[in-house]
Design a protein around this motif. Structure first.
Motif, PDB file in Angstrom:
ATOM      1  N   GLY A   9       6.313  59.906  43.032  1.00 19.36           N
ATOM      2  CA  GLY A   9       5.261  60.906  43.101  1.00 19.36           C
ATOM      3  C   GLY A   9       3.913  60.329  43.459  1.00 19.36           C
ATOM      4  O   GLY A   9       3.684  59.112  43.370  1.00 19.36           O
ATOM      5  N   ASP A  90       1.285  65.072  42.337  1.00 19.72           N
ATOM      6  CA  ASP A  90       2.305  65.327  41.327  1.00 19.72           C
ATOM      7  C   ASP A  90       1.811  65.123  39.906  1.00 19.72           C
ATOM      8  O   ASP A  90       2.438  65.593  38.956  1.00 19.72           O
ATOM      9  N   LEU A 169       6.800  62.400  36.214  1.00 21.82           N
ATOM     10  CA  LEU A 169       6.926  62.549  37.659  1.00 21.82           C
ATOM     11  C   LEU A 169       8.255  63.187  38.040  1.00 21.82           C
ATOM     12  O   LEU A 169       9.252  63.061  37.316  1.00 21.82           O
TER      13      LEU A 169
END
Length: 286
Positions: A9, A90, A169
């Motif tokens: 992420g 993210d 993540l």
């Protein structure tokens, strides 16, 4: 049994100026990716660094600090860059400095972070200094998925921060190759290194009026790395100060650049710097 999926992420480091975001980025990556100085406006671009381990890959995005007032085009654009970096990510690492009171500038950053519907970690940096305003920031902890106290400068608490971050993540493929540490070009990193030495050498008012333009790098026959660059400033008065009496100041900046590059590369380095006046360079800043 199915193989465990890896985490991957993009994570943005956000905070007001001089809270230690770039120092934290370097500590997380394990090497110097972003320049660091005690002065505001050190970070002027969104800089990506990559963390790889057995759990997956984190792409960290270091952002310029948020300023309450934008007196010129440069400061305004830095604020825009910080806000733009919060899009398409993210997770957020919100870095604060508990040695500084929560003020209007901090509240602006907090509102930006509150508007992001992604996992958020509140990071209290500079734990080694025992900040007297720590409780002001801990009052916010219910608004975050986790709170981590660290010292980015001493690299304390950094491993725990990654332990907290990875579970937040999404699963996915690594965006970058395993051996990549940053998306920055060599020329950009050299320009940033020179600008760092300008910031560290000059008095308070001058660094904010300067940028750096790299013109040439070359490998000479004796393996010396040659680089030629200009320090751009907006005022003839600042040009005189950057050059210094008998050229001593610009020479000192070049020596600092040379010393660091020689330590990193193990090669001889020749740094050729001059100073150029471009009164409106800030208006063209992107």
């Amino acid at each position: 049994m199915a193989e465990d999926r890896k985490k991957a992420g993009f994570v943005v480091l956000v905070g007001r100026s001089n809270v230690g975001k770039s120092t934290l980025l370097n500590a997380l990556i394990g090497t110097k990716v972003a320049i660091t100085t005690p002065k505001p406006q050190t970070t002027r671009h969104a800089i990506q660094g990559v963390v790889n381990d057995e759990r997956g890959q984190v792409v960290l995005v270091d952002t310029p600090g948020i300023f309450r007032r934008a007196p010129d085009r440069l400061t305004s654009r830095l604020n825009e860059k910080a806000r733009e970096s919060l899009e398409g990510i993210d997770a957020v690492i919100y870095v604060v400095d508990p040695t500084r009171h929560v003020g209007e500038e901090e509240e602006i950053v907090r509102r930006l972070v509150d508007a992001v519907d992604k996992p958020k970690i509140l990071v209290l940096n500079k734990r080694d200094l025992q900040g007297e305003f720590r409780d002001e920031y801990l009052d916010w902890q219910d608004d975050f998925d986790a709170v981590v106290e660290i010292s980015a400068l001493q690299e304390k608490g950094v491993a725990r921060l990654l332990d907290v971050l990875f579970p937040l993540l999404p699963e996915g493929d690594r965006p970058y190759p395993d051996d990549l540490l940053t998306n920055l070009s060599d020329s950009f990193r050299l320009e940033e290194l020179i600008r760092e030495k300008v910031f560290l050498t000059m008095r308070d008012e001058i660094p904010y009026s300067t940028t750096v333009r790299l013109h040439e790098t070359a490998d000479r026959k004796d393996r010396t790395l040659y680089l030629r660059a200009s320090v751009i400033t907006e005022s003839p008065r600042y040009k005189r100060m950057l050059i210094g009496q008998g050229g001593l100041t610009i020479k000192r900046i070049g020596q600092a650049v040379r010393k660091e590059l020689e330590a990193v590369t193990g090669r001889k380095v020749y740094v050729d710097l001059d100073v150029v006046v471009e009164e409106r360079w800030k208006e063209a800043f992107e």
